[in-house]
Each structure stands twice: as C-alpha cells, then as structure tokens.
Design an enzyme around this catalytic site. Structure first.
Site, PDB file in Angstrom:
ATOM      1  N   ASP A 302       0.805  -1.225  -0.080  1.00 14.58           N
ATOM      2  CA  ASP A 302      -0.117  -0.060   0.111  1.00 14.58           C
ATOM      3  C   ASP A 302       0.942   1.495  -0.113  1.00 14.58           C
ATOM      4  OD1 ASP A 302      -1.792  -2.265   1.435  1.00 14.58           O
ATOM      5  OD2 ASP A 302      -3.080  -0.766   0.389  1.00 14.58           O
ATOM      6  N   GLY A 309       0.055   9.001   1.982  1.00 14.30           N
ATOM      7  CA  GLY A 309      -0.129  10.433   1.654  1.00 14.30           C
ATOM      8  C   GLY A 309      -0.931  10.655   0.229  1.00 14.30           C
ATOM      9  N   ALA A 384      -8.336   2.012  -2.234  1.00 17.07           N
ATOM     10  CA  ALA A 384      -9.474   1.378  -3.143  1.00 17.07           C
ATOM     11  C   ALA A 384     -10.561   0.864  -2.282  1.00 17.07           C
ATOM     12  CB  ALA A 384      -9.078   0.066  -4.032  1.00 17.07           C
ATOM     13  N   ASN A 385     -10.784  -0.413  -2.013  1.00 17.08           N
ATOM     14  CA  ASN A 385     -11.725  -0.727  -1.095  1.00 17.08           C
ATOM     15  C   ASN A 385     -11.781  -0.534   0.473  1.00 17.08           C
ATOM     16  OD1 ASN A 385      -9.772  -2.870  -1.798  1.00 17.08           O
ATOM     17  ND2 ASN A 385     -10.752  -4.221  -0.200  1.00 17.08           N
ATOM     18  N   TYR A 386     -10.269  -0.447   0.986  1.00 19.86           N
ATOM     19  CA  TYR A 386     -10.130  -0.541   2.186  1.00 19.86           C
ATOM     20  C   TYR A 386      -9.683   0.807   2.808  1.00 19.86           C
ATOM     21  CZ  TYR A 386      -9.667  -5.126   4.936  1.00 19.86           C
ATOM     22  OH  TYR A 386      -9.748  -6.120   5.315  1.00 19.86           O
ATOM     23  N   GLU A 387      -9.851   1.150   3.802  1.00 19.02           N
ATOM     24  CA  GLU A 387      -9.399   2.392   4.930  1.00 19.02           C
ATOM     25  C   GLU A 387      -8.695   1.796   5.922  1.00 19.02           C
ATOM     26  OE1 GLU A 387     -12.366   2.552   3.405  1.00 19.02           O
ATOM     27  OE2 GLU A 387     -12.075   4.718   2.570  1.00 19.02           O
ATOM     28  N   TYR A 388      -7.503   2.708   5.917  1.00 19.70           N
ATOM     29  CA  TYR A 388      -6.662   2.389   7.019  1.00 19.70           C
ATOM     30  C   TYR A 388      -6.457   3.519   7.881  1.00 19.70           C
ATOM     31  CZ  TYR A 388      -5.409  -1.874   4.560  1.00 19.70           C
ATOM     32  OH  TYR A 388      -5.310  -2.881   4.050  1.00 19.70           O
ATOM     33  N   HIS A 436      -6.902 -13.102   4.144  1.00 18.94           N
ATOM     34  CA  HIS A 436      -5.794 -12.367   3.891  1.00 18.94           C
ATOM     35  C   HIS A 436      -5.340 -11.821   5.141  1.00 18.94           C
ATOM     36  CE1 HIS A 436      -9.147  -9.644   4.214  1.00 18.94           C
ATOM     37  NE2 HIS A 436      -8.453  -8.685   4.788  1.00 18.94           N
ATOM     38  N   ASP A 586      24.134   2.895  16.106  1.00 17.47           N
ATOM     39  CA  ASP A 586      22.853   3.474  15.545  1.00 17.47           C
ATOM     40  C   ASP A 586      21.870   2.481  14.771  1.00 17.47           C
ATOM     41  OD1 ASP A 586      21.349   5.576  14.637  1.00 17.47           O
ATOM     42  OD2 ASP A 586      22.406   6.628  13.439  1.00 17.47           O
TER      43      ASP A 586
HETATM   44 CU   LIG Z   1      -8.311  -7.495   6.128  1.00 14.67          CU
END
Ligand SMILES: [Cu+2]
Length: 657
Positions: A302, A309, A384-388, A436, A586
């Site tokens: 993604d 952004g 597309a179909n998903y929101e995060y 998934h 580091d």
């Molecule tokens: Cu899922």
C-alpha cells in the site's frame, strides 16, 4: 524560514518537475509518478537540531527532492537540489524496476475497463437489466513471473445504476480484463472461478439477486436515535504548533506529511530527553490466501505501490476527528508535473483516554486519580476498497502508541450459488471475501537519551529448581540477549519475550540498569505465503516481527524503494544481511504489526474497525512515574452531569486535595 524537516512546498515540487521537463530532450514528455522531499541526512540534522536547541548559528542543509517519472516505457529516478535549483542525478532504472501507481493513470484505466470494445462485448453477454451498471476496481498486478510491463488487473462488479454510492463489492463479476498501465493497451481477459476449485466458465447472462448495501440511502436500516456527545475545549487546546513542531504536555516533535508514508514524526523528545529520531509506517503488504488464478497475484504494497499520503483522505472537522483540531496537508504531483494539494490529510488533536492512574487509600478513603489525556496524530488512507487509520498517540506517562485500525470494504470474489470455500467467508449472496493478511512495518529510528543505542530482548524464565536459593521452585528471572548484528529476532510468546531499545551509556540511578524504551507488541502470526512464493520473496519484512539494521540515509521502506511488481525484497531482505555492528551504535528497529484477517459476515458490507497496536513504553527511562505532574481529575474540571432521575449530590471524584 524553511526548516529542513518541513514537507515539500508547492514551489519545490514545481521546480523539481520543471527541471526534469527542461532536462528531457526528445519528443516524449515526462510522465510523472511521484515527487517528494528527500529526508535530510541524519548526521547533518543532528548538528542542526543541536544548534537549534543551544541557540547557535544554524548550519545550512540543502533542500533535496526525489522524482519518479516515465519517458515512454522507461522509468527514471532523479534527485534534485531545490535550494540551488539543479538536478544531481537522473538515472534510467534497470528493466523490470516498475514505478508506483498514480491516481490519474488508475482513473483512466477505470474508464477504459468499461468502455473498451473487448470488455463491452463481454458485458453484452451478461444481458444486464437497465437498473445495474458495471464498475471496475483496478488492482496492481502483483507478481508470479518476470514481467517488465506495468500491468493493471481490473476486477469487475455490478452496482445499482440509480445510486452512485451503491456497493459494487457486493456483486463481483467473473471476468477481469488486464491493461498495460502506461500505454493503456488491452492485454488479455482473465476469467474468475466461481466454484470451490480453479475451474472457470464462459460469461453467462446475469441472473438477478440482491445487493448488500452500506450507504444510509440504500441499506434499508431504520436509524436508531442518538443524542449528541460533544467534545469541547472551552479554554482551547493544551498543545502548541510552531510550523510543523508540536509541543504538548512535555512532548516535543515534528509532524511531517509525506506522499508515501502519510506522515513521519521526527526528533521526539519527552521532558527534555530524546526518545526517537524518526517514527513512521514504512510499508504494508496485504497478501491474499485464495490460491486460484488470478487471485494468487493479489498482494498490495500500500505504501510502495500507491502511497499513504497520496491516497490520504481530506479529514473533516467534527466527523473524522472531534475537539480542537490542527490539520496538515499533503502535496503530490500529477502525471503532468503539476502540484496537487490534498488538504487536511493529517489531523492533530487531544482526546480523553480514560483513567491514567488511580489509588484509593482505604484507610482514609481518599483517592488520587488522574485522567489520561492523549495527543493523536492521525491519517486515514483509502486504498481502493480498504481504509486504514494510522494513529500515533502520545500520553503523559511517556508512552507512544502506534495504533492502526482497518475498516472500509472487504475485497470480494464471485461465488456460485450455495458454494463455500475453505479460503474465504461467504459475506453476502454469491459473494466471498478471501482470507488475507495485513502486514505493516513500522520503522523506529530510536534516540533513547542520545543516538548510541542498543537493541536487546528479555525472556522471562524459571530459576533453576531445588537449589538453596529456590527450594520451593517458584522463582523466575529475566534473561537478556543483546542484538550485536543486523537481522531479526524470533518471537517467543511462552517466555514472554519483550524487545527493548536501551542506552548502555546511561544508567538509571534507581534501577541501576541502562535507560530503556520497551516495544510492546504481542506475538502474532507472520506471513503465511510459503518461502517459495513471490509473496514471501517480495516481503521478507513480513516473515518476522522484529528486525534490526544499522542506520543509513535513505533506507526508509521495509520492502525496498520499488515494490510494484517487484521480484524480491530490496529492503530488509538486503539490509538485515549486512555483517556490521549494531550494538551501542545507530540501530534502526523495524516492527511488523501483522494481522491475519479471516473475514466475518459482520465485516460486510462495511467493516467495523479492527484495531491493532504497538506501544513504545519507557522502561527504567525515568526515575519514577513521569505522569505525577498531571492534574488530578475533578468534577469542577470535567463538569459531568448526573443521569436526570438521580438527585444525589456527592461526587465520585471528591478529593481532599
Ligand atoms: Cu482485512
């Protein structure tokens, strides 16, 4: 004055695209994919931040940008110094390296997928009634072989023609055209299985059955009455904003929107002490478990394929976030090289987090009680179909929580009548949501009381039994292992393994141990795709929960810089194999937040949020609870009300303080 951390400006983006246009000879114009500012070199930034803190003259750090673009089918990456206005490097990438997707191309493909004559001929075979329309959901191709063209797999659906918000994911079709993304050429038609095996059939006339709708206009539900619960801050917020620098309750940090990550947080200090140099989501891959073609190629990256952004939502006051909100914008390039502003992709605000601590002295019945106020940095991406929903949440006890919520709509597959499959859930009539995984990698570049840090893990183990010291066989202790070289740490839930970032040069006067921040993350199932699969080879980061590398500039993305149709992981798959010291050096920690999603019927037609988190918690960093400076929670401050039928006057928060 521009701060070196500041996000790319309109002028910087336009200068970058203009310089590339000027440098392009020949008839074909550059087709832009992504422009953003390059992270300033850490060594220079440490000097800059030190000078800033001590009021000394600030060293000059040039503002740099990167640009991805195509000339015809050739993919280029250039670095530009926008302070001086010249191109530093401009390189054609090797064949097989494919750039990310960009909204303008995807929109064109979406149009084409319903108007191309070959697709139209296929749609004809459905003999559709006039009340339905065909919708396309373009997907990145994924990888199952060597492929030099950037391909788009168009999953096709039906929706109610009378309403633009009709849920097409409820009605997947069984054919799927593939287009070449840059030339927009038709490549082939794939057919999707609808039974319990891989068999495909020719397109038949559609036999009507109902949609499962989510939109309030269409879902048929009676809305239950609900009274307002209003978040107000009558005296204003408790945070200050200076450019992109935030200060709140002892915390200081910079929040910088970026096209790829959504945002990154820099130079995090709490009560004057450094904790983290840079914190960001570095990648997320979503591989699907349906083994059948073409679903076997469903594996989104993604961030690398799209950008959090660039796909960020413009968050709305009073809807996405409540209270007094500070917004920040994201800037991206379009294919012509123009600057596009996506307003309000990042919101910053306070929220109530319940109680932070409480103790009642039962002898006097006097409680001490403080509420946890939280400071939230949030972005929501629609891929597309998903929101995060990505939240980084700070509290007054020195804790930083990385809180992720998945919502939106499941990506669905067609299913014949009365069929069930072992790799998916029937979520509506003739529609299946395949199992998934969501595998997110968070990059934690620590600065626990300075930049020389060490990563360790502690196991809790039983003491040796039947000894003079442990004759009753009840003792247990912790056992520490130091990470000396880059690599990963195996999960070990049954020894309660915990990971810590320590500073071996700073000893806590109380614990007599090095100061530390603990990474709280429960053991989780990691990537299921086999070692012999492309899904696995492309996303090495997702095979382990914790990785450690040695810091190098521009190593920001766990699966590598270019993930679209990648053949291998060029990120941690390479960097974690270097033979070098990471102890008291580091180090960078890469934490995989993975969740295996076995869809529920209740996840459809729109999914209630599923939340997962990682927390960075001070562990012997302070000499006592750092939240004792939080005011006591009182009714005079909170102004709550009794339920109307109650007449009692005493307060639960009564205090003698
Ligand atoms: Cu899922």
């Amino acid at each position: 004055m521009v701060h070196p951390f500041d996000p790319i400006s309109d002028a910087e983006l336009q200068l970058t695209s203009q310089l590339i246009k000027d440098a392009t000879k020949g008839p074909e114009k550059p087709h832009f994919i992504q422009i953003d500012r390059l992270d300033p070199p850490k060594k220079d930034m440490i000097r800059y931040l030190e000078a800033e803190r001590t009021g000394k003259p600030l060293p000059h750090i040039s503002r740099m940008t990167y640009v991805y673009y195509y000339i015809g089918l050739d993919f280029y990456k250039a670095l530009v110094n926008v302070s001086y206005g010249h191109v530093i490097t401009n390189q054609k990438q090797p064949k097989g390296v494919i750039g990310p997707l960009i909204a303008e191309d995807i929109q064109e493909i979406e149009q084409l997928a319903t108007t191309h004559p070959i697709v139209k001929a296929e749609i004809e075979k459905l003999k559709l009634p006039s009340h339905v329309r065909v919708v396309c959901d373009p997907w990145m191709n994924g990888t199952d072989s060597k492929e030099d063209r950037m391909l788009i797999q168009c999953y096709m659906y039906l929706a109610n023609a009378a309403h633009p918000e009709s849920n097409h994911y409820s009605l997947p079709l069984k054919f799927s055209p593939v287009f070449e993304c840059l030339t927009k050429k038709f490549v082939r038609m794939d057919y999707l299985p609808g039974g319990a095996d891989e068999t495909v059939t020719e397109t038949q006339a559609w036999d009507e059955f109902p949609f499962v709708e989510y939109h309030p206009d269409l879902n048929g539900e009676t809305i239950l009455p609900l009274k307002p619960l209003i978040v107000q801050q009558p005296e204003g917020p408790s945070f200050n904003v200076d450019g992109h620098k935030i200060s709140w309750q002892g915390w200081e940090f910079f929040v910088i929107p970026t096209a790829r990550e959504g945002f990154a947080i820099y130079d995090i200090h709490f009560k004057g002490r450094s904790v983290v140099y840079r914190l960001s989501l570095s990648e997320m891959t979503v591989p699907y478990g349906d083994p059948r073609a073409p679903f076997h190629r469903k594996q989104a990256f993604d961030l690398g394929d799209c950008g959090f952004g660039a796909t960020g939502n413009s968050l709305a006051l009073g809807c996405d976030c409540l209270g007094v909100i500070k917004y920040m914008d994201c800037r991206r390039v379009n294919t012509s090289g123009d600057s596009v502003l996506i307003p309000n992709t990042v919101c910053l605000h306070e929220q109530d987090g319940g109680l932070l601590y409480k103790h009642t002295n039962y002898r006097t019945n006097v409680p001490v009680i403080a509420r946890r106020r939280e400071f939230v940095v949030q972005t929501i991406a629609t891929v597309a179909n998903y929101e995060y929903m990505l939240n980084i949440i700070f509290d007054q006890a020195g804790e930083i929580r990385i809180h992720v919520r998945a919502t939106g709509i499941l990506s669905t597959m067609p299913l014949d009548k009365d069929v069930t499959v072992p790799w998916g859930t029937n979520v509506g009539p003739r529609v299946m949501a395949a199992y998934h995984q969501h595998m997110l990698s968070f990059r934690i570049d620590p600065a626990v009381d300075g930049y020389e840090n060490t990563v360790v893990f502690d196991d809790v183990i039983r003491m040796e039994k039947n000894t003079k010291l442990n004759p009753y066989n009840v003792g247990f202790v912790t056992e520490r292992t130091v990470v000396e070289k880059p690599g990963y740490v195996e999960q070990s839930p049954f020894t309660n393994r915990s990971y810590k970032i320590i500073n071996e040069n700073k000893i806590n006067p109380i614990s007599k141990k090095p100061v530390a921040y603990k990474i709280m993350m429960p053991a989780r199932q990691m990537l299921l795709a086999d070692e012999d699969s492309y899904n696995n080879k492309r996303a090495q980061f997702a095979t382990q929960q914790v990785w450690v590398t040695k810091y190098r500039d521009n190593e920001l993305y766990a699966a590598g810089e270019f993930t679209n149709q990648s053949q291998t992981d060029t990120g941690l798959g390479v960097w974690a194999r270097r033979d070098e010291n990471v102890r008291n050096d580091d180090p960078v920690v890469w934490a995989t937040l993975g969740f295996t999603h076995i869809p529920r019927v209740e996840d459809f037609p729109v999914m209630p949020v599923e939340a997962h988190e990682i927390a960075l918690v001070p562990f012997g960093f302070f000499d006592k609870n750092p939240a004792l400076s939080v005011p006591q929670s009182t009714q005079s401050f909170n102004k709550s009300q009794y339920f109307p039928e109650s007449g009692a006057e005493s307060s639960c928060c009564k205090s003698n303080l």
